[in-house]
Design a protein around this motif. Structure first.
Motif, PDB file in Angstrom:
ATOM      1  N   PRO A 122       6.544  11.445 154.187  1.00  0.00           N
ATOM      2  CA  PRO A 122       7.288  11.367 155.258  1.00  0.00           C
ATOM      3  C   PRO A 122       7.201  12.642 156.178  1.00  0.00           C
ATOM      4  O   PRO A 122       6.472  13.520 155.827  1.00  0.00           O
ATOM      5  CB  PRO A 122       8.832  11.581 154.632  1.00  0.00           C
ATOM      6  N   ASP A 123       7.493  12.426 157.385  1.00  0.00           N
ATOM      7  CA  ASP A 123       7.331  13.494 158.393  1.00  0.00           C
ATOM      8  C   ASP A 123       7.866  15.081 157.778  1.00  0.00           C
ATOM      9  O   ASP A 123       7.209  16.105 158.202  1.00  0.00           O
ATOM     10  CB  ASP A 123       7.577  13.237 159.625  1.00  0.00           C
ATOM     11  N   PRO A 125       8.555  16.165 154.357  1.00  0.00           N
ATOM     12  CA  PRO A 125       8.750  16.256 152.856  1.00  0.00           C
ATOM     13  C   PRO A 125       9.226  17.428 152.394  1.00  0.00           C
ATOM     14  O   PRO A 125       8.939  18.489 152.735  1.00  0.00           O
ATOM     15  CB  PRO A 125       7.447  15.717 152.437  1.00  0.00           C
ATOM     16  N   GLN A 129       8.351  15.883 146.768  1.00  0.00           N
ATOM     17  CA  GLN A 129       7.759  14.653 147.370  1.00  0.00           C
ATOM     18  C   GLN A 129       6.217  15.032 147.632  1.00  0.00           C
ATOM     19  O   GLN A 129       5.651  14.073 147.315  1.00  0.00           O
ATOM     20  CB  GLN A 129       8.204  14.467 148.613  1.00  0.00           C
TER      21      GLN A 129
END
Length: 150
Positions: A122-123, A125, A129
């Motif tokens: 994700p943009d 994290p 993650q």
């Protein structure tokens, strides 16, 4: 699994990070060099995290898509080919050390991962993650630890 040698001309492993690279200094990203990247690496991922932060592991820098042939990055620069993601400060790119005043020196883990295929994150994290995303694709890795105290 082979190892990547990760170094900085600004500080040695387990040594103090100069104030220039801290949030209260110039907040420049430190210079890094690396070697020992496997030939079949698709991309490199760079993570800098502080596991000693009071609210849990804090992300200072995440860069994905780094050119495996890059060999390093200069002060204040993003690694060649890389895309900087959003750090724990809510900003894209490097966010320097800024531990609470009076804390023992915090540890800043710079981790470079060589991956067999591109990493999808994700943009913004969190550290877990990133670790989960690289775990199965990891060909090699290297770690450099810096210390900082205010």
């Amino acid at each position: 699994m082979s190892g990547i040698e990760l170094r900085s001309s600004a500080f040695s492993d387990h040594a103090l990070v100069p104030r220039r690279y801290a949030l209260e200094g110039e907040n420049d990203s430190p210079p890094l060099t690396w070697s020992g990247v496997p030939d079949d690496t698709a991309e490199l991922v760079l993570l800098c995290e502080d596991p000693d932060a009071p609210s849990g592991t804090f992300v200072h820098w995440i860069v994905v898509g780094i050119d495996p042939r890059s060999g390093g990055t200069d002060t204040g620069e993003s690694p060649r080919g890389g895309t900087e993601l959003v750090n724990g400060y809510g900003r894209r790119g490097w966010g320097g050390p800024h531990p609470p005043p009076g804390d023992e020196a915090h540890r800043y883990f710079f981790r470079l991962y060589a991956l067999s295929e591109p990493c999808v994150l994700p943009d913004a994290p969190n550290a877990d993650q990133v670790h989960d995303a690289v775990e199965k694709q990891q060909l090699a890795s290297g770690t450099l630890v810096g210390l900082y105290q205010r």
